[in-house]
Enzyme design. Sequence first.
Site, PDB file in Angstrom:
ATOM      1  N   HIS A  42      48.620  21.865  45.298  1.00 60.99           N
ATOM      2  CA  HIS A  42      47.776  22.973  44.840  1.00 60.99           C
ATOM      3  C   HIS A  42      46.538  22.492  44.103  1.00 60.99           C
ATOM      4  CE1 HIS A  42      51.243  25.205  46.032  1.00 60.99           C
ATOM      5  NE2 HIS A  42      51.969  24.701  45.078  1.00 60.99           N
ATOM      6  N   LYS A  70      46.765  35.553  33.633  1.00 63.07           N
ATOM      7  CA  LYS A  70      46.648  35.950  35.037  1.00 63.07           C
ATOM      8  C   LYS A  70      47.284  37.309  35.289  1.00 63.07           C
ATOM      9  CE  LYS A  70      46.027  31.445  37.107  1.00 63.07           C
ATOM     10  NZ  LYS A  70      46.600  30.550  36.069  1.00 63.07           N
ATOM     11  N   ARG A  98      34.790  28.483  33.386  1.00 68.13           N
ATOM     12  CA  ARG A  98      34.214  27.184  33.033  1.00 68.13           C
ATOM     13  C   ARG A  98      33.441  26.657  34.229  1.00 68.13           C
ATOM     14  NH1 ARG A  98      37.378  24.289  36.509  1.00 68.13           N
ATOM     15  NH2 ARG A  98      39.538  24.922  36.659  1.00 68.13           N
ATOM     16  N   GLU A 153      53.449  36.225  43.416  1.00 65.94           N
ATOM     17  CA  GLU A 153      52.631  36.814  44.471  1.00 65.94           C
ATOM     18  C   GLU A 153      53.215  36.468  45.826  1.00 65.94           C
ATOM     19  OE1 GLU A 153      48.631  35.368  43.806  1.00 65.94           O
ATOM     20  OE2 GLU A 153      48.115  37.156  42.633  1.00 65.94           O
TER      21      GLU A 153
END
Lengths: 134, 497
Positions: free
Chosen positions: B237, B118, B294, B202
Amino acid sequence: MTDELLPPFTVEPAGPGTYVLVAGEERRVFHCVRDGSTIHLFWEGVAYRIEEQREGARPAHRRDQDGLEATMPGKVIAVKASPGQAVSKGDEVIVVEAMKMENALRAPRDGTIKTVAVKVGDMVGPGTVLVELE
Amino acid sequence: MSLFRKVLIANRGEIAVRVARTCRAMGIRTAAVYSEPDASALHVREADEAHAIGPAEAARSYLSIDAIVGAARRAQADAIHPGYGFLSQNGDFADAVAAAGIAFIGPPGPVHRLMGDKKGARRLMASSGVPVLPGYDGDAQDEATLTSQAGRIGWPVMIKPSRGGGGKGMRVVRQASHFADALAASRREARSAFGDDAMVLERFVERPRHVEVQVMADGAGTVLHLLERECSIQRRHQKVVEETPSPALSDAQRRALCEAGVAAARAAGYVNAGTVEFLLDPEGRFYFLEMNTRLQVEHPVTEAVTGFDLVRMQIEVAAGRPLAIAQGDLVARGHALEMRLYAEDPDRDDLPSPGRVLHLAAPEGPGVRFDSGIAAGSEVTVFYDPLLAKVVTWGRDRTESIQRMAVALERTVVLGVVTNLARLRAIAAHPAFVAGEMHTAFLDEHLREPKAPADPPPLARAAAQAALRLSSTNGRARAASPDPWSSIGPWRLGGTS
């Protein structure tokens, strides 16, 4: 109990685990299975789990205040307290991983750790005593 | 002549069943794989053949590249579909499959590695003009650096494992004093789940919505989007409810978002099906979150409105076919909604609840699809994800798909394991959901208070007692009503699902 208020009814089988209640003009499909002393019932869109209460059966959360029990099968991945250590209500004491999620088990009250019965890597099941508080 | 002779499905549960269905429709044979506790699982029965790959522990079965590739060789499969989760985004797996001379139904190894990091993905997107949140994506990962970067970004901060997905290891930290503990826990979860504990930081956006773009790319460089999905209702999440189109977007926003998704896929050199996830802030600005390399759990809602079978498109692209449609050919009809049925207890902090499925009834009817990995008798174990099945409804508009969902959920019966069915029903009926006012803290805000388990009505208890007497005597066609309390003694309610 108020069974005298129930309308007269009959029950007909309608496939495995599926039944029809017939009460007067009304017919109602419901689902029901027995698993030992537990009856699983699905009625009007809601699932119920009914336990037959046996003599001398021990309440499910006997240790709520005296320590911690595992609530489900899983693997101990962290032990954050040792015997003699003081803990406050809400402190993370043990972390159990199941279905790839961490579940933190927290102290139910302020107290001192009496025993820690598990170590990292142990597999535990429901009811396994993990920690006792003094 | 089919595109492949036999596809090995390197997964379990509902997605393995779903992939097998498309293979069958395409005239391709299927090979399932299974760990010891899954020997009699539904996905094993739904395939043409099945191969044992190891013990319960995923690391030695569904996550073992050697075991899966070995099974594919034994099965003489000429392609592998990885499903989602497990090895589906593992570049080394994609490489090992290709090296064995087997087609991998997904992007090649380097694309997984590029987007699976990421930190690197964030840097690539920022340099390709795709918006990203203020954050830290550097390679220095010591605690002091991360702590000072978190302070620079400003609280609250989101900690995200640089590798991985499914919400595992993600944490929101609202003040500096909680950062060290949260970082340690996230690192531990990330190491255990992904074998890597590097983190991205973030800025955390309060009450964001989650929107994502389905992309599909072929080997000739054509990249299409198949519109967006909104997946704002989540717990831990992880998504619970998904839909398309998103009620939050204007046509202009939708166009910009889908174009950003295509730009992201192009920047990644993408091939096959993928999803570019974005966060949508309350002001309507979107930011790149990550790309899932995916098939997505929630792909059926896209299938419902576009009419395309995404697994079929994946197989065609993996066999070297060009995409059969151009962007302008895409027509979406109506609205589709998916709700995920999990073996977990919403009234006990979403605690996973393993057990045996004693009874299952699937919903059906116009516009209803039920993708399930379980059957009556299935064991739900602690070893794997608690997703049992997905209920998908389609309607001419959002109102109709919600109405169909509410009915479908009332007709969905799972007995034996505690499920989140009651919560799904509460969501479908909630005025804020019906109004399309979702955000990622929806469940905490609207449905946090556990409902006290309602007692079954007296008539229900009496009927259950009569039904069980009927099934135990097994002879009479009818059980008469009479005194239900004579033989059963006192009852205690143990919980609801």
